[in-house]
Design a protein around this motif. Structure first.
Motif, PDB file in Angstrom:
ATOM      1  N   LEU A 150       1.406  -1.353   0.173  1.00  0.00           N
ATOM      2  CA  LEU A 150       0.383  -0.139   0.367  1.00  0.00           C
ATOM      3  C   LEU A 150       0.716   1.733   0.416  1.00  0.00           C
ATOM      4  N   LEU A 151       1.717   1.202   0.796  1.00  0.00           N
ATOM      5  CA  LEU A 151       2.933   2.567   0.702  1.00  0.00           C
ATOM      6  C   LEU A 151       3.495   2.550  -0.280  1.00  0.00           C
ATOM      7  N   MET A 152       3.702   1.863  -1.341  1.00  0.00           N
ATOM      8  CA  MET A 152       4.427   1.584  -2.594  1.00  0.00           C
ATOM      9  C   MET A 152       2.957   2.362  -3.565  1.00  0.00           C
ATOM     10  N   SER A 153       2.207   1.805  -3.216  1.00  0.00           N
ATOM     11  CA  SER A 153       1.214   2.398  -4.103  1.00  0.00           C
ATOM     12  C   SER A 153       0.570   3.840  -4.253  1.00  0.00           C
ATOM     13  N   GLN A 154       1.056   3.982  -3.332  1.00  0.00           N
ATOM     14  CA  GLN A 154       0.562   5.757  -3.220  1.00  0.00           C
ATOM     15  C   GLN A 154       1.818   5.949  -3.442  1.00  0.00           C
ATOM     16  N   LEU A 155       2.918   5.434  -3.078  1.00  0.00           N
ATOM     17  CA  LEU A 155       3.855   6.990  -3.518  1.00  0.00           C
ATOM     18  C   LEU A 155       4.437   6.508  -5.051  1.00  0.00           C
ATOM     19  N   ARG A 156       3.503   5.501  -5.742  1.00  0.00           N
ATOM     20  CA  ARG A 156       3.420   5.501  -7.124  1.00  0.00           C
ATOM     21  C   ARG A 156       2.715   6.297  -7.773  1.00  0.00           C
ATOM     22  N   GLU A 157       1.933   6.945  -7.167  1.00  0.00           N
ATOM     23  CA  GLU A 157       0.933   8.103  -7.323  1.00  0.00           C
ATOM     24  C   GLU A 157       1.368   9.538  -7.405  1.00  0.00           C
ATOM     25  N   ILE A 158       1.998   9.356  -6.181  1.00  0.00           N
ATOM     26  CA  ILE A 158       2.463  11.114  -5.471  1.00  0.00           C
ATOM     27  C   ILE A 158       3.874  10.892  -6.484  1.00  0.00           C
ATOM     28  N   ASP A 159       4.701   9.950  -6.603  1.00  0.00           N
ATOM     29  CA  ASP A 159       6.247  10.260  -6.704  1.00  0.00           C
ATOM     30  C   ASP A 159       6.129   8.992  -7.855  1.00  0.00           C
ATOM     31  N   PRO A 160       5.822   9.553  -9.345  1.00  0.00           N
ATOM     32  CA  PRO A 160       6.226   8.301 -10.316  1.00  0.00           C
ATOM     33  C   PRO A 160       7.638   7.729 -10.284  1.00  0.00           C
TER      34      PRO A 160
END
Length: 267
Positions: A150-160
């Motif tokens: 979930l953390l990495m998924s959020q990071l992908r959206e915020i800072d690809p």
């Protein structure tokens, strides 16, 4: 040594089954207490508050919790979760106003009650966190691997760009997020900052949502260092997070949650 070992085996073989089970349980308890004691002594070393007397209290709380919760028992990191609770309940508030709280602080003995209070709050907090400590729940959305995803998924959206860089370097979130999540960031921050952060987490109904957003904010605040770094630099940055003003982390996390911040594409 071999003779003593042989005699011990012979002695055990002669014991009734119920006495043998009791002996084995006692030995397991002693081993568990030794493990807890070693971890407790490493909790905030050099911090005067955690002197031997406080360490003994922490050991008792963690051992009793393990006895009451055999499905989890004790896992390394629980000592780091207990420490801020101990710190708060072991320090009475500076302002003692009868109008601001129903407790009569003039008559309330903190030193006599903080161990029971700390145990109660620790058990309640672990009720929310138990899934991240259970190996059988690792792949579940509530488990530690699920939280890392979930953390990495959020990071992908915020800072690809940072996300792609970490993926390209094969940096698994378990390499750093396991400690961040299981200790609620208490290992990455100074103790007073941890207490301030926990105020934010516990005042929000979505505690783990705020935690993961705070973790994402921490990663994005180091984006220049991460994007310029190789595997060893990125791991070093994330596993030994640089001293950072807590307010900047909270501000970035609030902006991310409000949809008001997204990283600009790297040039």
């Amino acid at each position: 040594f071999k003779e003593r070992s042989l005699r011990e085996k012979e002695r055990r073989a002669k014991l009734p089954e119920h006495e043998l089970r009791a002996l084995e349980q006692h030995e397991q308890d002693v081993e568990l207490r030794e493990t807890i004691w070693k971890d407790v002594q490493r909790t905030h070393p050099g911090f005067h508050f955690f002197a031997d007397a406080r360490c003994e209290v922490m050991e008792r709380i963690l051992f009793i919790y393990a006895m009451l919760n055999p499905g989890i028992q004790y896992v390394q990191g629980m000592n780091e979760v207990l420490a801020p609770i101990m710190f708060v309940f072991g320090n009475p508030p500076a302002e003692r106003s009868a109008t601001s709280c129903r407790i009569d602080f003039d008559r309330f003995d903190f030193e006599a009650n903080y161990e029971a209070d700390a145990f109660f709050c620790f058990c309640n907090l672990m009720g929310d966190m138990r899934d991240v400590y259970m190996q059988g729940m690792d792949s579940d959305s509530g488990g530690i691997k699920g939280k890392g995803e979930l953390l990495m998924s959020q990071l992908r959206e915020i800072d690809p760009d940072v996300w792609k860089h970490l993926i390209a370097l094969k940096i698994d979130p378990q390499f750093f997020a396991l400690r961040w999540i299981t200790t609620l960031l208490s290992r990455e921050l100074m103790l007073p900052d941890t207490v301030r952060l926990w105020d934010t987490l516990f005042s929000d109904p979505s505690r783990f949502g705020v935690l993961l957003t705070s973790c994402t904010a921490m990663i994005t605040l180091q984006r220049e260092e991460l994007l310029a770094g190789d595997f060893s630099v990125c791991i070093q940055t994330l596993q030994k997070y640089p001293p950072t003003d807590l307010e900047s982390i909270l501000q970035r996390a609030r902006a991310i949650r409000a949809g008001a911040w997204r990283a600009e594409p790297a040039s």
